[in-house]
Scaffold this active site. Structure first.
Site, short mmCIF file in Angstrom:
data_model
loop_
_atom_site.label_atom_id
_atom_site.label_comp_id
_atom_site.label_asym_id
_atom_site.label_seq_id
_atom_site.Cartn_x
_atom_site.Cartn_y
_atom_site.Cartn_z
N GLY A 107 -5.48 -6.67 2.39
CA GLY A 107 -4.16 -6.66 2.99
C GLY A 107 -3.56 -8.04 3.14
NE ARG A 122 -4.32 -1.63 1.84
CZ ARG A 122 -5.33 -1.80 2.69
NH1 ARG A 122 -5.29 -1.25 3.88
NH2 ARG A 122 -6.39 -2.51 2.32
CE LYS A 153 -9.86 -6.39 8.84
NZ LYS A 153 -9.68 -5.20 7.97
N GLY A 191 -11.98 -4.31 2.17
CA GLY A 191 -13.42 -4.06 2.27
C GLY A 191 -13.94 -3.22 1.11
#
Ligand code: 3PG
Ligand code: MG
Length: 384
Positions: A339, A34, A191, A362
């Site tokens: 990620g 990133r 998640k 997301g």
């Protein structure tokens, strides 16, 4: 949207919202994808003579409290190295900082500020007051309507999209407009609660929905299997059961189990109906990964978000490793994001054989789902 490319930046106070939410391992940046993705935009703005203030969040700290585990200070060091120039770190910046043309300042985690997540108007106006030009280049945070992604764009004198944000939207939009079928999605990772709701609508669009990680455990539980001490979410069982009922979700037939969540825990492969009450499911088994690989080999488009197991532990990495190689070897158009997914792609060295890698997790999934990304919507409104 107004584009950064079309705005004069020289001598201006330019605030860029970045997504520097990188995976951290004991204070060390585990993957800098990133950061690298942000470099071209930063270089352009600096070359134009801007006074650059970079904003980002890291993790999910408690608002209003400093917590060193979520400090962006190590990101400032990493950026300095990547850019071969000093990126000054500012701990206390909301009241403004001293800047000259060409300076680059990285501000401490925006999520330490009370009101960030709630998109508080007061905070948004204070952030906006720091900018002559606000640039949103954080595609990966575009699904959050927060003070540093939304409110600031509302109140800044000028608000525009950065090159990374623009190219993500272009690339994913093109890829998803008319996918070659079958379209296979792989959604895994830890998640669970943030992804299961998305799974429901994804399942209507894709031909096959492969689930992994904690998400798969919830599906296994919904199918009535013993999952022992595995990570899962009781309140999502009904959703999982509904998705299973429509038949497009292949369940693991064998799994890798351990008794404790650590890198040294001994593991064994068991049939999915042989998991014991003190077991933790930490990866898919070889039979399962072979079946998933077959689905991927015959796909026209593959969308991948989230690992199949705890690939950080060697003995639990096989599922994700084989998945990564199978996607890389397939002739399908492959898009990947998230990620953990990027970390896996890097670890298994297949980045150059994935058709398109998004910086979003997301945001990538919400885009895929056809949802409006609020941080993009406000830029569109400002341009209207
Ligand atoms: C991400 O990694 O998905 C983005 O940085 C957003 O982080 P969040 O899910 O904590 O809002
Ligand atoms: Mg997220």
């Amino acid at each position: 949207m107004l584009k950064m490319h079309d705005v004069a930046l020289g001598g201006k106070r330019v605030v860029i919202r970045e997504d520097f939410n990188v995976p951290m391992n004991d204070g060390v940046i585990a993957d800098d994808t990133r950061l690298r993705a942000a470099l071209p935009t930063i270089k352009q703005a600096v070359a134009a003579g801007a006074q650059l203030m970079l904003l980002s969040h890291l993790g999910r700290p408690t608002e209003g409290e400093f917590d060193p585990r979520y400090s962006l200070e190590s990101v400032a060091h990493a950026l300095s190295q990547l850019l071969h120039r000093n990126v000054r770190f500012e701990f206390d910046w909301l009241g403004g900082v001293e800047m000259r043309d060409g300076d680059i300042v990285l501000c401490e985690n925006v999520r330490f500020l009370a009101g960030e997540k709630a998109n508080d108007e007061n905070l948004s106006r204070r952030l906006a007051a720091l900018a002559d030009v606000f640039v949103n280049d954080a595609f990966a945070t575009a699904h959050r309507a927060q003070a540093s992604t939304y409110g600031i764009a509302q109140f800044a004198p000028l608000a525009c999209a950065g090159p990374l944000l623009t190219s993500e939207l272009d690339a994913l939009g093109t890829a998803l407009h008319n996918p070659a079928r079958p379209l296979v999605a792989i959604v895994g990772g830890a998640k669970v609660s943030t992804k299961l709701a998305l799974l429901e609508s994804l399942s209507a669009k894709v031909d096959r929905l492969i689930v992994g990680g904690g998400i798969a455990n919830t599906f296994l539980r919904a199918a009535g299997f013993e999952i022992g001490n595995s990570l899962y979410e009781q309140e999502m069982i009904e959703t999982a059961a509904r998705l299973l009922a429509n038949g497009s979700v292949p369940l693991p037939t064998d799994v890798v189990c351990g008794k404790a969540f650590n890198a040294a825990t001994p593991t064994r492969v068991v049939a999915v109906d042989a998991v014991m009450a003190d077991d933790m499911i930490m990866d898919v088994g070889p039979q399962t990964i072979a079946a998933f690989a077959e689905l991927i080999r015959t796909a026209g488009t593959v969308v991948w978000n989230g690992p199949l197991g705890v690939f950080e532990f060697d003995q639990c990495a096989n599922g994700t490793r084989v998945l990564a190689h199978t996607i890389a070897d397939s002739s399908a158009f492959s898009i990947a994001g998230g990620g953990d997914t990027i970390a896996a792609i890097t670890q298994f060295d297949v980045a150059d054989r994935i058709s398109y890698i998004s910086t979003g997790g997301g945001a990538f999934l919400e885009f895929l789902e056809g949802k409006t990304l609020p941080a993009v919507a406000i830029l569109e409104q400002r341009a209207a």
